[in-house]
Scaffold this motif. Sequence first.
Motif, PDB file in Angstrom:
ATOM      1  N   GLN A   1       6.223  51.349   9.091  1.00 38.65           N
ATOM      2  CA  GLN A   1       5.573  50.073   9.382  1.00 38.65           C
ATOM      3  C   GLN A   1       4.121  50.126   8.894  1.00 38.65           C
ATOM      4  N   ALA A   2       3.149  49.954   9.789  1.00 37.76           N
ATOM      5  CA  ALA A   2       1.748  49.919   9.340  1.00 37.76           C
ATOM      6  C   ALA A   2       1.079  51.285   9.401  1.00 37.76           C
ATOM      7  N   ARG A   3       1.813  52.312   9.874  1.00 35.20           N
ATOM      8  CA  ARG A   3       1.221  53.631  10.014  1.00 35.20           C
ATOM      9  C   ARG A   3       2.066  54.660   9.265  1.00 35.20           C
ATOM     10  N   TYR A   4       1.781  55.949   9.497  1.00 38.40           N
ATOM     11  CA  TYR A   4       2.473  57.014   8.771  1.00 38.40           C
ATOM     12  C   TYR A   4       2.957  58.059   9.767  1.00 38.40           C
ATOM     13  N   ARG A   5       4.170  58.566   9.526  1.00 37.61           N
ATOM     14  CA  ARG A   5       4.704  59.615  10.395  1.00 37.61           C
ATOM     15  C   ARG A   5       4.780  60.930   9.638  1.00 37.61           C
ATOM     16  N   TYR A   6       4.618  62.013  10.377  1.00 39.67           N
ATOM     17  CA  TYR A   6       4.671  63.339   9.780  1.00 39.67           C
ATOM     18  C   TYR A   6       6.117  63.748   9.489  1.00 39.67           C
TER      19      TYR A   6
ATOM     20  N   ILE B   1       2.960  66.418   4.770  1.00 40.81           N
ATOM     21  CA  ILE B   1       3.611  65.322   4.059  1.00 40.81           C
ATOM     22  C   ILE B   1       3.905  64.234   5.075  1.00 40.81           C
ATOM     23  N   VAL B   2       3.491  63.022   4.755  1.00 40.11           N
ATOM     24  CA  VAL B   2       3.722  61.886   5.652  1.00 40.11           C
ATOM     25  C   VAL B   2       4.497  60.789   4.914  1.00 40.11           C
ATOM     26  N   ARG B   3       5.114  59.913   5.680  1.00 41.36           N
ATOM     27  CA  ARG B   3       5.830  58.766   5.095  1.00 41.36           C
ATOM     28  C   ARG B   3       5.466  57.520   5.879  1.00 41.36           C
TER      29      ARG B   3
ATOM     30  N   PRO C   1       6.412  68.907  19.254  1.00 40.48           N
ATOM     31  CA  PRO C   1       6.164  67.513  19.665  1.00 40.48           C
ATOM     32  C   PRO C   1       5.149  66.773  18.795  1.00 40.48           C
ATOM     33  N   GLN C   2       4.325  67.518  18.037  1.00 42.15           N
ATOM     34  CA  GLN C   2       3.326  66.851  17.196  1.00 42.15           C
ATOM     35  C   GLN C   2       3.963  65.932  16.150  1.00 42.15           C
ATOM     36  N   TYR C   3       5.212  66.199  15.803  1.00 39.88           N
ATOM     37  CA  TYR C   3       5.872  65.363  14.797  1.00 39.88           C
ATOM     38  C   TYR C   3       6.109  63.928  15.273  1.00 39.88           C
ATOM     39  N   SER C   4       5.971  63.698  16.566  1.00 46.13           N
ATOM     40  CA  SER C   4       6.146  62.333  17.083  1.00 46.13           C
ATOM     41  C   SER C   4       4.878  61.498  16.914  1.00 46.13           C
ATOM     42  N   GLN C   5       3.771  62.133  16.514  1.00 46.96           N
ATOM     43  CA  GLN C   5       2.515  61.403  16.328  1.00 46.96           C
ATOM     44  C   GLN C   5       2.590  60.504  15.100  1.00 46.96           C
ATOM     45  N   LEU C   6       1.871  59.399  15.165  1.00 47.42           N
ATOM     46  CA  LEU C   6       1.722  58.514  14.019  1.00 47.42           C
ATOM     47  C   LEU C   6       0.282  58.587  13.525  1.00 47.42           C
ATOM     48  N   LEU C   7       0.116  58.457  12.237  1.00 46.20           N
ATOM     49  CA  LEU C   7      -1.187  58.629  11.597  1.00 46.20           C
ATOM     50  C   LEU C   7      -1.630  57.323  10.955  1.00 46.20           C
ATOM     51  N   ASP C   8      -2.891  56.970  11.129  1.00 46.14           N
ATOM     52  CA  ASP C   8      -3.457  55.825  10.411  1.00 46.14           C
ATOM     53  C   ASP C   8      -3.825  56.254   8.994  1.00 46.14           C
ATOM     54  N   ALA C   9      -3.856  55.304   8.080  1.00 44.21           N
ATOM     55  CA  ALA C   9      -4.289  55.612   6.717  1.00 44.21           C
ATOM     56  C   ALA C   9      -5.709  56.153   6.752  1.00 44.21           C
ATOM     57  N   PRO C  10      -5.993  57.220   5.992  1.00 39.95           N
ATOM     58  CA  PRO C  10      -7.352  57.775   5.972  1.00 39.95           C
ATOM     59  C   PRO C  10      -8.376  56.720   5.563  1.00 39.95           C
ATOM     60  N   ALA C  11      -9.587  56.903   6.038  1.00 38.87           N
ATOM     61  CA  ALA C  11     -10.656  55.938   5.787  1.00 38.87           C
ATOM     62  C   ALA C  11     -10.821  55.632   4.302  1.00 38.87           C
ATOM     63  N   GLY C  12     -10.712  54.351   3.960  1.00 33.87           N
ATOM     64  CA  GLY C  12     -10.940  53.921   2.584  1.00 33.87           C
ATOM     65  C   GLY C  12      -9.759  54.074   1.646  1.00 33.87           C
TER      66      GLY C  12
END
Length: 199
Positions: free
Chosen positions: A118-123, A113-115, A134-145
Amino acid sequence: RLPLSWSFNSWASRLPFRRKMIAVTAVAVIATIVLVLTPIYIVGKDKLTALNGSRLSAIARSAAVAIPSDSVDVIARPEGRTGAAFVFAQRTLARLWLTNGGNLAELTNGLAIVRKQQARYRYLVHSQWKAGQPQYSQLLDAPAGLADSLAHNKGGTTPIYLDAGGGRVLTAVAPIVRPDGTAAGFVIATLRADNFLRE
């Protein structure tokens, strides 16, 4: 030195008629196999992608319905991963994948589950990560498309695309919607496409 085409023609002209016919027939059969099987492979690949996309989307939507939006809001707080809401959400993600015939090893990045941040998503929650990792500090880009769909609080499924490691993957996203229609978060599931394309 004789041209290659002339040498081949000269060699072919010396062959007995029967061997010529066998050679012509063999070439015709090979060409037919290529012409017939190539479209079948392409159609088969597209069908497998569509079927796995539907399966992945169903799992994401099931998780989005099973996990209440207020639980997601609780988990999003600074200490949200220390309570019962986090434990429930994490167990639900893992259980839904397994009960839908999935294998956690097939997931490139787990079921999460992400939220938007700003322009990205956090876990917020991950099916395979414990609280405090520590992986929870990563930010995720919106999936392709899917950037536009997520911006409008909608779900969707990507075509096959290459992840950061160069692997072929397929991703489905479903919103966890609050009573007022806004999205508390998104369930995201990514499947290794190489696994089913080899079948």
